[in-house]
Design a protein around this motif. Structure first.
Motif, PDB file in Angstrom:
ATOM      1  N   UNK A  24       0.841  -1.194   0.000  1.00  0.00           N
ATOM      2  CA  UNK A  24       0.000   0.000   0.000  1.00  0.00           C
ATOM      3  C   UNK A  24       0.878   1.247   0.000  1.00  0.00           C
ATOM      4  N   UNK A  25       0.437   2.264  -0.751  1.00  0.00           N
ATOM      5  CA  UNK A  25       1.138   3.538  -0.831  1.00  0.00           C
ATOM      6  C   UNK A  25       0.314   4.613  -0.133  1.00  0.00           C
ATOM      7  N   UNK A  26       0.988   5.417   0.668  1.00  0.00           N
ATOM      8  CA  UNK A  26       0.346   6.530   1.368  1.00  0.00           C
ATOM      9  C   UNK A  26       1.179   7.778   1.154  1.00  0.00           C
ATOM     10  N   UNK A  27       0.565   8.833   0.689  1.00  0.00           N
ATOM     11  CA  UNK A  27       1.252  10.106   0.467  1.00  0.00           C
ATOM     12  C   UNK A  27       1.856  10.631   1.765  1.00  0.00           C
ATOM     13  N   UNK A  55      -2.598 -10.874   4.872  1.00  0.00           N
ATOM     14  CA  UNK A  55      -1.393 -11.686   4.685  1.00  0.00           C
ATOM     15  C   UNK A  55      -0.124 -11.001   5.162  1.00  0.00           C
ATOM     16  N   UNK A  56      -0.283  -9.867   5.855  1.00  0.00           N
ATOM     17  CA  UNK A  56       0.894  -9.078   6.171  1.00  0.00           C
ATOM     18  C   UNK A  56       1.294  -8.313   4.921  1.00  0.00           C
ATOM     19  N   UNK A  57       2.301  -7.475   5.042  1.00  0.00           N
ATOM     20  CA  UNK A  57       2.760  -6.733   3.874  1.00  0.00           C
ATOM     21  C   UNK A  57       3.465  -5.454   4.252  1.00  0.00           C
ATOM     22  N   UNK A  58       3.511  -4.528   3.303  1.00  0.00           N
ATOM     23  CA  UNK A  58       4.277  -3.299   3.460  1.00  0.00           C
ATOM     24  C   UNK A  58       3.409  -2.086   3.144  1.00  0.00           C
ATOM     25  N   UNK A  59       3.487  -1.090   4.019  1.00  0.00           N
ATOM     26  CA  UNK A  59       2.869   0.210   3.754  1.00  0.00           C
ATOM     27  C   UNK A  59       4.004   1.216   3.644  1.00  0.00           C
ATOM     28  N   UNK A  60       4.002   1.992   2.573  1.00  0.00           N
ATOM     29  CA  UNK A  60       5.021   3.020   2.368  1.00  0.00           C
ATOM     30  C   UNK A  60       4.362   4.380   2.552  1.00  0.00           C
ATOM     31  N   UNK A  61       4.793   5.102   3.583  1.00  0.00           N
ATOM     32  CA  UNK A  61       4.318   6.459   3.841  1.00  0.00           C
ATOM     33  C   UNK A  61       5.343   7.420   3.251  1.00  0.00           C
ATOM     34  N   UNK A  62       4.858   8.297   2.367  1.00  0.00           N
ATOM     35  CA  UNK A  62       5.746   9.225   1.677  1.00  0.00           C
ATOM     36  C   UNK A  62       5.850   8.885   0.200  1.00  0.00           C
ATOM     37  N   UNK A  63       4.847   8.177  -0.311  1.00  0.00           N
ATOM     38  CA  UNK A  63       4.804   7.798  -1.726  1.00  0.00           C
ATOM     39  C   UNK A  63       3.371   7.990  -2.203  1.00  0.00           C
ATOM     40  N   UNK A 107       8.265  -3.981  11.581  1.00  0.00           N
ATOM     41  CA  UNK A 107       9.548  -3.333  11.275  1.00  0.00           C
ATOM     42  C   UNK A 107       9.278  -1.980  10.639  1.00  0.00           C
ATOM     43  N   UNK A 108       9.938  -0.951  11.157  1.00  0.00           N
ATOM     44  CA  UNK A 108       9.794   0.397  10.618  1.00  0.00           C
ATOM     45  C   UNK A 108      11.171   0.847  10.136  1.00  0.00           C
ATOM     46  N   UNK A 121       6.895   0.479   6.431  1.00  0.00           N
ATOM     47  CA  UNK A 121       6.388  -0.281   7.569  1.00  0.00           C
ATOM     48  C   UNK A 121       6.069  -1.694   7.090  1.00  0.00           C
ATOM     49  N   UNK A 122       6.837  -2.650   7.589  1.00  0.00           N
ATOM     50  CA  UNK A 122       6.621  -4.059   7.253  1.00  0.00           C
ATOM     51  C   UNK A 122       5.828  -4.715   8.370  1.00  0.00           C
ATOM     52  N   UNK A 123       4.657  -5.219   8.005  1.00  0.00           N
ATOM     53  CA  UNK A 123       3.733  -5.795   8.976  1.00  0.00           C
ATOM     54  C   UNK A 123       3.647  -7.297   8.723  1.00  0.00           C
ATOM     55  N   UNK A 124       3.936  -8.106   9.745  1.00  0.00           N
ATOM     56  CA  UNK A 124       3.836  -9.550   9.553  1.00  0.00           C
ATOM     57  C   UNK A 124       2.378 -10.012   9.535  1.00  0.00           C
ATOM     58  N   UNK A 125       2.153 -11.144   8.928  1.00  0.00           N
ATOM     59  CA  UNK A 125       0.829 -11.770   8.974  1.00  0.00           C
ATOM     60  C   UNK A 125       0.544 -12.147  10.418  1.00  0.00           C
ATOM     61  N   UNK A 126      -0.590 -11.720  10.938  1.00  0.00           N
ATOM     62  CA  UNK A 126      -0.923 -11.975  12.329  1.00  0.00           C
ATOM     63  C   UNK A 126      -1.213 -13.442  12.596  1.00  0.00           C
TER      64      UNK A 126
END
Length: 163
Positions: A24-27, A55-63, A107-108, A121-126
């Motif tokens: 996911x991308x977040x400005x 499934x867990x994943x990555x959110x990028x803040x600043x994109x 992980x940040x 921000x890497x979020x593991x699958x819960x």
């Protein structure tokens, strides 16, 4: 794909990589809007918990993102977050205090860019379902959207560790 550098982010832009269940991308970070009922911390917890419940994943803040040819969201340009808007410690605290149970091993990674930072921000699958403590709801990420989980979905996620 592990995203650990500005070059990796530029590669996402250059290759028009769509948002998906795990990306996911977040400005920027959500902030209070004109609506006094808007709770930006709730929105942040919603995004993070939904990713863990999927499934867990990555959110990028600043994109920032834009609509791609296929109607999906693709990355547009790097929009660094001002240091006064968010720090790694503040983000970590917001995640741990607004999601229950706490998501272990988030992980940040903070990448300096121009006059600000890009947060990965890497979020593991819960291993269980994670609740947004502010809304008291459970969310899940489906493709590039976030939805409130149904009862059976919460039960399925809570039983992950047993299966």
């Amino acid at each position: 794909m592990d995203i650990i550098s500005i070059e990796d982010i530029q590669s996402l832009i250059d290759n028009s990589i769509d948002e998906c269940t795990e990306l996911e991308y977040k400005r920027a970070f959500p902030k209070a809007k004109d609506n006094p009922k808007y709770n930006w911390k709730e929105e942040l917890a919603k995004d993070i918990s939904a990713m863990a419940n999927a499934n867990g994943g990555t959110i990028i803040y600043g994109l920032s993102e834009k609509a791609g040819a296929n109607g999906h969201s693709i990355p547009d340009v790097i929009t660094p977050v001002q240091p006064s808007d968010m720090s790694k410690d503040q983000l970590s605290q917001l995640i741990s205090s607004n999601i229950s149970p706490k998501i272990n091993d988030v992980e940040i990674l903070v990448l300096p860019y121009n006059d600000g930072n890009v947060f990965i921000v890497n979020i593991p699958k819960g291993s269980t379902a994670h609740q947004n403590k502010l809304s008291r709801l459970y969310y899940i990420r489906r493709n590039a959207t976030i939805e409130v989980m149904e009862d059976y979905e919460i039960r399925d996620v809570m039983n992950r560790q047993n299966n």
